[in-house]
Design a protein around this motif. Sequence first.
Motif, PDB file in Angstrom:
ATOM      1  N   PHE A  15      -3.637  -1.269  -8.710  1.00 56.31           N
ATOM      2  CA  PHE A  15      -4.838  -0.428  -8.806  1.00 56.31           C
ATOM      3  C   PHE A  15      -4.672   0.861  -8.024  1.00 56.31           C
ATOM      4  CE2 PHE A  15      -6.824  -0.957  -4.629  1.00 56.31           C
ATOM      5  CZ  PHE A  15      -6.174  -2.084  -4.134  1.00 56.31           C
ATOM      6  N   LEU A  16      -5.564   1.824  -8.313  1.00 54.88           N
ATOM      7  CA  LEU A  16      -5.528   3.124  -7.637  1.00 54.88           C
ATOM      8  C   LEU A  16      -6.437   3.071  -6.412  1.00 54.88           C
ATOM      9  CD1 LEU A  16      -5.696   5.353 -10.827  1.00 54.88           C
ATOM     10  CD2 LEU A  16      -3.709   4.874  -9.398  1.00 54.88           C
ATOM     11  N   GLY A  17      -5.893   3.432  -5.275  1.00 60.74           N
ATOM     12  CA  GLY A  17      -6.661   3.298  -4.033  1.00 60.74           C
ATOM     13  C   GLY A  17      -7.186   4.613  -3.503  1.00 60.74           C
ATOM     14  N   GLY A  18      -8.061   4.509  -2.508  1.00 65.29           N
ATOM     15  CA  GLY A  18      -8.574   5.716  -1.848  1.00 65.29           C
ATOM     16  C   GLY A  18      -9.689   6.402  -2.609  1.00 65.29           C
TER      17      GLY A  18
ATOM     18  N   ASP B 131      11.978  -2.696  -8.947  1.00 64.94           N
ATOM     19  CA  ASP B 131      12.574  -3.645  -9.895  1.00 64.94           C
ATOM     20  C   ASP B 131      12.259  -5.106  -9.564  1.00 64.94           C
ATOM     21  OD1 ASP B 131      13.524  -1.676 -11.411  1.00 64.94           O
ATOM     22  OD2 ASP B 131      15.635  -1.853 -10.805  1.00 64.94           O
ATOM     23  N   GLU B 132      12.276  -5.414  -8.269  1.00 61.52           N
ATOM     24  CA  GLU B 132      12.133  -6.836  -7.916  1.00 61.52           C
ATOM     25  C   GLU B 132      10.708  -7.229  -7.526  1.00 61.52           C
ATOM     26  OE1 GLU B 132      15.371  -8.373  -5.424  1.00 61.52           O
ATOM     27  OE2 GLU B 132      16.466  -6.568  -6.057  1.00 61.52           O
ATOM     28  N   LEU B 133       9.761  -6.451  -7.987  1.00 62.15           N
ATOM     29  CA  LEU B 133       8.354  -6.725  -7.676  1.00 62.15           C
ATOM     30  C   LEU B 133       7.937  -8.086  -8.245  1.00 62.15           C
ATOM     31  CD1 LEU B 133       5.652  -5.483  -6.609  1.00 62.15           C
ATOM     32  CD2 LEU B 133       5.270  -4.642  -8.917  1.00 62.15           C
ATOM     33  N   SER B 134       7.325  -8.897  -7.383  1.00 57.90           N
ATOM     34  CA  SER B 134       6.909 -10.224  -7.860  1.00 57.90           C
ATOM     35  C   SER B 134       5.513 -10.130  -8.487  1.00 57.90           C
ATOM     36  CB  SER B 134       6.940 -11.186  -6.671  1.00 57.90           C
ATOM     37  OG  SER B 134       5.826 -12.020  -6.705  1.00 57.90           O
ATOM     38  N   GLU B 135       5.288 -11.027  -9.435  1.00 57.35           N
ATOM     39  CA  GLU B 135       4.044 -10.972 -10.205  1.00 57.35           C
ATOM     40  C   GLU B 135       2.790 -11.083  -9.344  1.00 57.35           C
ATOM     41  OE1 GLU B 135       3.180 -13.703 -13.617  1.00 57.35           O
ATOM     42  OE2 GLU B 135       5.165 -12.932 -14.226  1.00 57.35           O
ATOM     43  N   HIS B 136       2.918 -11.837  -8.236  1.00 53.69           N
ATOM     44  CA  HIS B 136       1.710 -12.101  -7.429  1.00 53.69           C
ATOM     45  C   HIS B 136       1.360 -10.941  -6.492  1.00 53.69           C
ATOM     46  CE1 HIS B 136       4.262 -12.733  -3.934  1.00 53.69           C
ATOM     47  NE2 HIS B 136       3.161 -12.777  -3.214  1.00 53.69           N
ATOM     48  N   THR B 137       2.269  -9.974  -6.357  1.00 53.47           N
ATOM     49  CA  THR B 137       2.063  -8.921  -5.366  1.00 53.47           C
ATOM     50  C   THR B 137       0.968  -7.930  -5.772  1.00 53.47           C
ATOM     51  OG1 THR B 137       4.369  -9.109  -4.758  1.00 53.47           O
ATOM     52  CG2 THR B 137       3.234  -7.123  -4.006  1.00 53.47           C
ATOM     53  N   ILE B 138       0.084  -7.665  -4.839  1.00 54.09           N
ATOM     54  CA  ILE B 138      -0.991  -6.691  -5.071  1.00 54.09           C
ATOM     55  C   ILE B 138      -0.467  -5.305  -4.702  1.00 54.09           C
ATOM     56  CG2 ILE B 138      -3.258  -5.942  -4.229  1.00 54.09           C
ATOM     57  CD1 ILE B 138      -3.880  -8.941  -3.743  1.00 54.09           C
ATOM     58  N   VAL B 139      -0.611  -4.354  -5.624  1.00 54.36           N
ATOM     59  CA  VAL B 139      -0.098  -3.007  -5.362  1.00 54.36           C
ATOM     60  C   VAL B 139      -1.237  -1.992  -5.398  1.00 54.36           C
ATOM     61  CG1 VAL B 139       1.534  -1.211  -6.074  1.00 54.36           C
ATOM     62  CG2 VAL B 139       2.083  -3.627  -6.500  1.00 54.36           C
ATOM     63  N   CYS B 140      -1.404  -1.281  -4.270  1.00 58.37           N
ATOM     64  CA  CYS B 140      -2.432  -0.243  -4.187  1.00 58.37           C
ATOM     65  C   CYS B 140      -1.731   1.108  -4.078  1.00 58.37           C
ATOM     66  CB  CYS B 140      -3.303  -0.497  -2.953  1.00 58.37           C
ATOM     67  SG  CYS B 140      -4.345   0.903  -2.516  1.00 58.37           S
ATOM     68  N   ASP B 141      -1.900   1.939  -5.074  1.00 61.23           N
ATOM     69  CA  ASP B 141      -1.289   3.271  -5.044  1.00 61.23           C
ATOM     70  C   ASP B 141      -2.364   4.291  -4.697  1.00 61.23           C
ATOM     71  OD1 ASP B 141       0.007   5.643  -5.421  1.00 61.23           O
ATOM     72  OD2 ASP B 141       0.690   5.237  -7.465  1.00 61.23           O
TER      73      ASP B 141
ATOM     74  N   LEU C  72     -12.307  -1.763  -8.270  1.00 61.28           N
ATOM     75  CA  LEU C  72     -10.874  -1.641  -8.550  1.00 61.28           C
ATOM     76  C   LEU C  72     -10.656  -1.161  -9.986  1.00 61.28           C
ATOM     77  CD1 LEU C  72      -9.511  -4.955  -6.967  1.00 61.28           C
ATOM     78  CD2 LEU C  72      -9.931  -2.740  -5.882  1.00 61.28           C
ATOM     79  N   PHE C  73      -9.764  -0.166 -10.129  1.00 62.15           N
ATOM     80  CA  PHE C  73      -9.399   0.267 -11.483  1.00 62.15           C
ATOM     81  C   PHE C  73      -7.964   0.766 -11.495  1.00 62.15           C
ATOM     82  CE2 PHE C  73     -11.088   4.067  -9.428  1.00 62.15           C
ATOM     83  CZ  PHE C  73     -10.256   5.084  -9.864  1.00 62.15           C
ATOM     84  N   ASN C  74      -7.367   0.736 -12.677  1.00 60.16           N
ATOM     85  CA  ASN C  74      -6.025   1.293 -12.831  1.00 60.16           C
ATOM     86  C   ASN C  74      -6.094   2.505 -13.753  1.00 60.16           C
ATOM     87  OD1 ASN C  74      -6.070   0.319 -15.487  1.00 60.16           O
ATOM     88  ND2 ASN C  74      -5.176  -1.657 -14.859  1.00 60.16           N
ATOM     89  N   ASN C  75      -4.946   2.932 -14.270  1.00 56.21           N
ATOM     90  CA  ASN C  75      -4.959   4.162 -15.073  1.00 56.21           C
ATOM     91  C   ASN C  75      -5.805   4.046 -16.340  1.00 56.21           C
ATOM     92  OD1 ASN C  75      -3.236   5.621 -13.358  1.00 56.21           O
ATOM     93  ND2 ASN C  75      -1.518   4.419 -14.125  1.00 56.21           N
ATOM     94  N   GLU C  76      -5.947   2.814 -16.829  1.00 56.22           N
ATOM     95  CA  GLU C  76      -6.636   2.651 -18.108  1.00 56.22           C
ATOM     96  C   GLU C  76      -8.037   2.069 -18.001  1.00 56.22           C
ATOM     97  OE1 GLU C  76      -3.119   1.512 -18.578  1.00 56.22           O
ATOM     98  OE2 GLU C  76      -2.824   3.580 -19.246  1.00 56.22           O
TER      99      GLU C  76
ATOM    100  N   ILE D 248       0.879  -1.174   0.000  1.00 59.13           N
ATOM    101  CA  ILE D 248       0.000   0.000   0.000  1.00 59.13           C
ATOM    102  C   ILE D 248       0.911   1.216   0.000  1.00 59.13           C
ATOM    103  CG2 ILE D 248      -1.766   1.288   1.278  1.00 59.13           C
ATOM    104  CD1 ILE D 248      -2.574  -1.374   2.602  1.00 59.13           C
ATOM    105  N   SER D 249       0.793   2.035  -1.015  1.00 65.26           N
ATOM    106  CA  SER D 249       1.667   3.203  -1.088  1.00 65.26           C
ATOM    107  C   SER D 249       0.874   4.471  -0.815  1.00 65.26           C
ATOM    108  CB  SER D 249       2.348   3.264  -2.454  1.00 65.26           C
ATOM    109  OG  SER D 249       3.413   4.183  -2.381  1.00 65.26           O
ATOM    110  N   VAL D 250       1.178   5.085   0.322  1.00 63.90           N
ATOM    111  CA  VAL D 250       0.489   6.333   0.719  1.00 63.90           C
ATOM    112  C   VAL D 250       1.530   7.347   1.189  1.00 63.90           C
ATOM    113  CG1 VAL D 250      -1.877   5.726   1.289  1.00 63.90           C
ATOM    114  CG2 VAL D 250      -0.060   5.117   2.867  1.00 63.90           C
ATOM    115  N   ALA D 251       2.553   7.523   0.372  1.00 63.72           N
ATOM    116  CA  ALA D 251       3.629   8.457   0.722  1.00 63.72           C
ATOM    117  C   ALA D 251       3.320   9.836   0.160  1.00 63.72           C
ATOM    118  CB  ALA D 251       4.950   7.957   0.168  1.00 63.72           C
ATOM    119  N   SER D 252       3.960  10.830   0.759  1.00 60.45           N
ATOM    120  CA  SER D 252       3.722  12.202   0.296  1.00 60.45           C
ATOM    121  C   SER D 252       4.771  12.644  -0.717  1.00 60.45           C
ATOM    122  CB  SER D 252       3.695  13.145   1.495  1.00 60.45           C
ATOM    123  OG  SER D 252       4.833  12.908   2.291  1.00 60.45           O
ATOM    124  N   SER D 253       5.457  11.685  -1.324  1.00 58.29           N
ATOM    125  CA  SER D 253       6.331  12.047  -2.441  1.00 58.29           C
ATOM    126  C   SER D 253       6.420  10.869  -3.399  1.00 58.29           C
ATOM    127  CB  SER D 253       7.726  12.451  -1.946  1.00 58.29           C
ATOM    128  OG  SER D 253       8.412  11.343  -1.433  1.00 58.29           O
TER     129      SER D 253
END
Lengths: 245, 364
Positions: free
Chosen positions: B272-275, B243-253, B350-354, B230-235
């Motif tokens: 996907f885009l979160g929040g 680089d080493e992200l594994s295929e199975h990992t769920i990423v919420c930005d 859930l949706f991504n940029n596209e 879960i990425s909720v950083a202010s930068s």
Amino acid sequence: MITETLNLEVNATDQVICDILSQAIVGELIGMSNFASLAESIDDVYEKMEAVEHANCERGHAEGFMAIAEKYNYEPVINLKGNYWDSIRNCFLKYAKAKDFIGCLIIQEVMLECFAVSMYRDIGKAINNEIGELFSSISREEEDHIEHSIAILQEEMNKDPLAFFKKVETIHGDCMTILAEWTASTDLRGHCGVCKGSCMKDSLHHININVASLRGNALNLYVKTLDRIGLPGRKTLQWIINLPA
Amino acid sequence: MDNQPSGIKFALIGHQDSWEKAQKFVNHIRCTGNMQDLSIDKIKEVYTYIPPRILFELAFNSKKNGEIKGAYLECFIAPDELNIAHLQKNIAKVKETCDLAAKIGASVVSLGGFSSIVLESGNVALTKIDTTNFTTGNTLTAAFICNSVEKACELWDQSLADATVLIIGSTGDIGSACISYFSGKVNKMILCARNAGPLKKQSSELSSMGVANSFSTTIKEHIKDADIIISVASSIIAENDFDELSEHTIVCDAGYPKNLQNKYLNNHDRYFLGGMGIVEKGFSSEDNIHESFYQFPLKNVAHGCLLESIVLAMDQSYCAFSKGKGNITVLDMERILEMAKLHGIEPAPLFNNEEIIRPKTLAF
Ligand SMILES: NC(=O)C1=CN([C@@H]2O[C@H](COP(=O)(O)OP(=O)(O)OC[C@H]3O[C@@H](n4cnc5c(N)ncnc54)[C@H](OP(=O)(O)O)[C@@H]3O)[C@@H](O)[C@H]2O)C=CC1
Ligand SMILES: [Fe+2]
Ligand SMILES: [Fe+2]
């Protein structure tokens, strides 16, 4: 070698300060002439007297800048027929001839004064001597002129908001377009006829400022003044965005 | 004249997160007559000098109470100056925008995107001016994030109880809310931020509650261990960190601007885009101007932080629901989510940029 570069730098700084003084003197004299024309054209005696007083005040500012230029051995160019300033003068005269007191007030006290107050303020901070101090103190005096006009224009706005809005919109198109062209980062109408040699806009870095921030701050004060008068913010945003850039 | 619009209940304070978006809406406004579009360079010459103002009025529809009106206020902060170097200038602009929100008489106002971060770094916990309440909107944002992560786990068959969750920006307001929520629900948490001090404190607090965790100031080395990020950083996060992200990992930005801007992630299936929330009964703006810069692959979605003040306004619960930093509780997240639901506002699909992310159809 080092002294030579240093001298060149000093000359370039002097040159840009001289050009700035030329612009300020011409601007003040245009202001003076504007109020003098207004005094002639309006009928109300009190408004007449006020206009004369105002003209005198701008004359004082011009004299102040001229005196300090002389003290520093600068030879400013005083050309009231320069491209942009002449257009501004003609624009004002159009409203003065029509005896449009409010129109004249909008041009001189809102549009021109906002540019004067803001630019003098920025220049005052950038030049570290009594020339800078003079710019700062005249900037503060001009601020009073804006304050004075805001009160009158608010009243005018309240009388008939839509008519007043349309009026300012027209004048904005007439006058701010010229000011925007004059201060654009690239010369949109050719040489101003006031600066010596190439335009001072390209040399402002010698006193650590640039024309974009000078212009930006001036527009900021202009829009805030329109906000205070009570004009709708979304419309004035549109006006600013539609100015020549 | 519309300088004092009437009937405004809520206001959204926002800013653009890229010059391209700023360019879009500036040229949208400029398109009178046959004027040429302005280049980004030309726009930069005026943009940040424009005082805060209403860009457009909005109407959101509550399932329960019908239409409510509000306004979007732009602070005209430069999208590439959302950092410490320009803090003073940005604080001044956000404060000016807050004054404007109070002046137009909004009852509740969301401090969208960076505006809450900017204000808090100035140590002014601004919660009220006259009768106008300010909320950071972070509680509903955090609730949407946590809900969407759970949905993503279901979609991609990730057991939450077995998952290692990496939270980038864990010491922040939203990050710490996510931690409270997932404590006890997941296998392990990896806490990440740039400053070690607050991280250490956060880690030992969690340990004392029996929550398995580790912490780090570098992201790169932990990417491969994470099942959920879960990425909720202010930068913005450096590109090669992933680089080493594994295929199975769920990423919420859930950052704004997006924390993860690299092309690689856009091709990552489980991204996907979160929040974000979705408004069942929809919303509209004058001339639908919001669509000139607020674009998503599905209709009627908006950021959680903005929706929080709208939900509060719909519910006539005018208050600074989310204030300060580190005050979000799981109970409050549940409360605001419940309130939102009542008015037809739910976590977005859930949706991504596209595109909207749909379960892959099974091949027989
Ligand atoms: N989707 C939505 O609706 C919303 C999104 N947001 C966005 O969420 C994000 C977080 O907001 P909020 O919690 O209020 O912010 P905070 O300022 O409270 O927290 C930010 C966190 O990010 C960390 N951080 C910043 N840069 C980095 C980096 N490069 N690497 C790792 N950690 C980093 C900070 O710690 P440290 O400084 O020590 O690194 C801190 O832990 C922002 O991008 C904001 O715009 C906010 C509201 C709503
Ligand atoms: Fe003057
Ligand atoms: Fe004056």
